[in-house]
Motif scaffolding. Structure first.
Motif, PDB file in Angstrom:
ATOM      1  N   VAL A   1       0.845  -1.203   0.000  1.00  0.00           N
ATOM      2  CA  VAL A   1       0.000   0.000   0.000  1.00  0.00           C
ATOM      3  C   VAL A   1       0.876   1.247   0.000  1.00  0.00           C
ATOM      4  O   VAL A   1       0.645   2.188  -0.763  1.00  0.00           O
ATOM      5  N   PHE A   2       1.915   1.251   0.821  1.00  0.00           N
ATOM      6  CA  PHE A   2       2.768   2.432   0.895  1.00  0.00           C
ATOM      7  C   PHE A   2       3.624   2.605  -0.359  1.00  0.00           C
ATOM      8  O   PHE A   2       3.863   3.729  -0.793  1.00  0.00           O
ATOM      9  N   VAL A   3       4.060   1.508  -0.951  1.00  0.00           N
ATOM     10  CA  VAL A   3       4.814   1.618  -2.201  1.00  0.00           C
ATOM     11  C   VAL A   3       3.940   2.231  -3.283  1.00  0.00           C
ATOM     12  O   VAL A   3       4.369   3.119  -4.021  1.00  0.00           O
ATOM     13  N   ARG A   4       2.694   1.764  -3.386  1.00  0.00           N
ATOM     14  CA  ARG A   4       1.772   2.325  -4.374  1.00  0.00           C
ATOM     15  C   ARG A   4       1.474   3.793  -4.078  1.00  0.00           C
ATOM     16  O   ARG A   4       1.341   4.602  -4.992  1.00  0.00           O
ATOM     17  N   LEU A   5       1.374   4.122  -2.796  1.00  0.00           N
ATOM     18  CA  LEU A   5       1.099   5.505  -2.414  1.00  0.00           C
ATOM     19  C   LEU A   5       2.262   6.410  -2.801  1.00  0.00           C
ATOM     20  O   LEU A   5       2.058   7.512  -3.311  1.00  0.00           O
ATOM     21  N   LEU A   6       3.486   5.941  -2.600  1.00  0.00           N
ATOM     22  CA  LEU A   6       4.650   6.739  -2.960  1.00  0.00           C
ATOM     23  C   LEU A   6       4.819   6.861  -4.473  1.00  0.00           C
ATOM     24  O   LEU A   6       5.357   7.842  -4.962  1.00  0.00           O
ATOM     25  N   SER A   7       4.362   5.860  -5.198  1.00  0.00           N
ATOM     26  CA  SER A   7       4.528   5.897  -6.650  1.00  0.00           C
ATOM     27  C   SER A   7       3.419   6.682  -7.347  1.00  0.00           C
ATOM     28  O   SER A   7       3.499   6.899  -8.548  1.00  0.00           O
ATOM     29  N   LYS A   8       2.399   7.119  -6.610  1.00  0.00           N
ATOM     30  CA  LYS A   8       1.341   7.942  -7.205  1.00  0.00           C
ATOM     31  C   LYS A   8       1.943   9.247  -7.699  1.00  0.00           C
ATOM     32  O   LYS A   8       2.899   9.757  -7.134  1.00  0.00           O
ATOM     33  N   GLN A   9       1.348   9.784  -8.736  1.00  0.00           N
ATOM     34  CA  GLN A   9       1.836  11.044  -9.286  1.00  0.00           C
ATOM     35  C   GLN A   9       1.601  12.176  -8.299  1.00  0.00           C
ATOM     36  O   GLN A   9       0.687  12.145  -7.484  1.00  0.00           O
ATOM     37  N   ASP A  10       2.436  13.187  -8.386  1.00  0.00           N
ATOM     38  CA  ASP A  10       2.354  14.315  -7.457  1.00  0.00           C
ATOM     39  C   ASP A  10       1.078  15.135  -7.596  1.00  0.00           C
ATOM     40  O   ASP A  10       0.694  15.838  -6.681  1.00  0.00           O
ATOM     41  N   ASN A  11       0.406  15.049  -8.742  1.00  0.00           N
ATOM     42  CA  ASN A  11      -0.785  15.858  -8.923  1.00  0.00           C
ATOM     43  C   ASN A  11      -2.005  15.303  -8.196  1.00  0.00           C
ATOM     44  O   ASN A  11      -3.038  15.931  -8.152  1.00  0.00           O
ATOM     45  N   VAL A  12      -1.878  14.120  -7.595  1.00  0.00           N
ATOM     46  CA  VAL A  12      -2.970  13.545  -6.823  1.00  0.00           C
ATOM     47  C   VAL A  12      -2.835  14.044  -5.385  1.00  0.00           C
ATOM     48  O   VAL A  12      -1.825  13.829  -4.729  1.00  0.00           O
ATOM     49  N   ILE A  13      -3.870  14.719  -4.899  1.00  0.00           N
ATOM     50  CA  ILE A  13      -3.848  15.258  -3.539  1.00  0.00           C
ATOM     51  C   ILE A  13      -4.854  14.486  -2.704  1.00  0.00           C
ATOM     52  O   ILE A  13      -6.031  14.400  -3.049  1.00  0.00           O
ATOM     53  N   LEU A  14      -4.387  13.909  -1.612  1.00  0.00           N
ATOM     54  CA  LEU A  14      -5.260  13.170  -0.705  1.00  0.00           C
ATOM     55  C   LEU A  14      -5.539  14.054   0.508  1.00  0.00           C
ATOM     56  O   LEU A  14      -4.614  14.517   1.173  1.00  0.00           O
ATOM     57  N   LEU A  15      -6.810  14.279   0.777  1.00  0.00           N
ATOM     58  CA  LEU A  15      -7.169  15.149   1.888  1.00  0.00           C
ATOM     59  C   LEU A  15      -6.904  14.491   3.235  1.00  0.00           C
ATOM     60  O   LEU A  15      -6.409  15.111   4.154  1.00  0.00           O
ATOM     61  N   ASN A  16      -7.246  13.206   3.348  1.00  0.00           N
ATOM     62  CA  ASN A  16      -7.013  12.488   4.602  1.00  0.00           C
ATOM     63  C   ASN A  16      -6.227  11.237   4.270  1.00  0.00           C
ATOM     64  O   ASN A  16      -6.792  10.177   3.995  1.00  0.00           O
ATOM     65  N   ILE A  17      -4.927  11.361   4.309  1.00  0.00           N
ATOM     66  CA  ILE A  17      -4.054  10.271   3.876  1.00  0.00           C
ATOM     67  C   ILE A  17      -4.163   9.066   4.811  1.00  0.00           C
ATOM     68  O   ILE A  17      -4.089   7.921   4.372  1.00  0.00           O
ATOM     69  N   ASN A  18      -4.372   9.301   6.097  1.00  0.00           N
ATOM     70  CA  ASN A  18      -4.499   8.194   7.051  1.00  0.00           C
ATOM     71  C   ASN A  18      -5.727   7.347   6.742  1.00  0.00           C
ATOM     72  O   ASN A  18      -5.676   6.121   6.754  1.00  0.00           O
ATOM     73  N   ALA A  19      -6.851   8.004   6.448  1.00  0.00           N
ATOM     74  CA  ALA A  19      -8.074   7.270   6.101  1.00  0.00           C
ATOM     75  C   ALA A  19      -7.888   6.508   4.797  1.00  0.00           C
ATOM     76  O   ALA A  19      -8.361   5.377   4.658  1.00  0.00           O
ATOM     77  N   TYR A  20      -7.179   7.113   3.844  1.00  0.00           N
ATOM     78  CA  TYR A  20      -6.913   6.453   2.572  1.00  0.00           C
ATOM     79  C   TYR A  20      -6.094   5.177   2.793  1.00  0.00           C
ATOM     80  O   TYR A  20      -6.415   4.116   2.255  1.00  0.00           O
ATOM     81  N   VAL A  21      -5.045   5.278   3.599  1.00  0.00           N
ATOM     82  CA  VAL A  21      -4.181   4.120   3.874  1.00  0.00           C
ATOM     83  C   VAL A  21      -4.970   3.046   4.597  1.00  0.00           C
ATOM     84  O   VAL A  21      -4.880   1.859   4.278  1.00  0.00           O
ATOM     85  N   TRP A  22      -5.753   3.438   5.582  1.00  0.00           N
ATOM     86  CA  TRP A  22      -6.562   2.493   6.357  1.00  0.00           C
ATOM     87  C   TRP A  22      -7.488   1.704   5.434  1.00  0.00           C
ATOM     88  O   TRP A  22      -7.563   0.484   5.491  1.00  0.00           O
ATOM     89  N   ARG A  23      -8.209   2.407   4.551  1.00  0.00           N
ATOM     90  CA  ARG A  23      -9.143   1.773   3.632  1.00  0.00           C
ATOM     91  C   ARG A  23      -8.405   0.896   2.622  1.00  0.00           C
ATOM     92  O   ARG A  23      -8.856  -0.194   2.296  1.00  0.00           O
ATOM     93  N   ALA A  24      -7.261   1.360   2.140  1.00  0.00           N
ATOM     94  CA  ALA A  24      -6.494   0.586   1.161  1.00  0.00           C
ATOM     95  C   ALA A  24      -5.984  -0.722   1.775  1.00  0.00           C
ATOM     96  O   ALA A  24      -6.035  -1.780   1.136  1.00  0.00           O
ATOM     97  N   ILE A  25      -5.532  -0.662   3.023  1.00  0.00           N
ATOM     98  CA  ILE A  25      -5.049  -1.877   3.696  1.00  0.00           C
ATOM     99  C   ILE A  25      -6.198  -2.851   3.899  1.00  0.00           C
ATOM    100  O   ILE A  25      -6.069  -4.054   3.649  1.00  0.00           O
TER     101      ILE A  25
END
Length: 173
Positions: free
Chosen positions: A41-65
């Motif tokens: 999940v974190f590798v994919r998150l780091l490889s996302k393009q910079d133009n993608v802005i996540l408002l609540n990154i913790n919630a995104y990671v939680w849901r992705a896991i």
């Protein structure tokens, strides 16, 4: 100098790695698999393009896991072989609660429904009327019938929840 996004993600990873692994482990029940899922999940998150802005990154990671853990389970479930013992459920020698007692519990639950809810439930569920027919018969809207049926099922499900928990408890022993 590292971009701010990468340092933020690294900090989140270092601070919550164990919690994320425990979340994944609660689904997959294998620690090494849980760690792999979190790292993916974190590798994919780091490889996302910079133009993608996540408002609540913790919630995104939680849901992705959570989602990746569930995907892992569903993929592995397809590969499992069925064991003969898992196809049969051992039943107790004597019935736990007789058929008449089950009917009494259900009838008592129906009797405890609020009056309007009870009449709608009896017409639709017990007598087999369609929603529009019940609405016409009672002089109410179809949406009211739907709402009352939803309410009735919720109440009955709650009343019968304890009964089914008792049955499941005795079936497992």
């Amino acid at each position: 100098m590292k971009p701010q996004k990468q340092t933020k993600i690294e900090h989140l990873f270092k601070r919550n790695y164990r919690v994320y692994c425990l979340l994944s482990y609660s689904y997959v029940a294998q620690w090494d698999i849980a760690e792999d899922i979190v790292q993916d999940v974190f590798v994919r998150l780091l490889s996302k393009q910079d133009n993608v802005i996540l408002l609540n990154i913790n919630a995104y990671v939680w849901r992705a896991i959570k989602n990746n853990s569930l995907k892992f389970i569903s993929r592995n479930r397809k590969n499992e072989t069925l064991d003969e013992n898992c196809l049969s459920i051992p039943l107790p020698e004597e019935p736990l609660i007789e058929e008449s007692n089950r009917a009494l519990i259900l009838q008592e639950s129906i009797n405890n429904l609020p009056p309007g809810c009870k009449s709608v439930f009896e017409l639709c569920a017990l007598d087999g009327h369609k929603y529009y027919s019940a609405a016409d018969h009672l002089g109410i809207s179809v949406n009211t019938v739907k709402t009352q049926m939803k309410k009735a099922y919720k109440i009955i499900r709650h009343d019968l929840k304890n009964y089914y928990l008792i049955v499941l408890f005795f079936l497992e022993n």
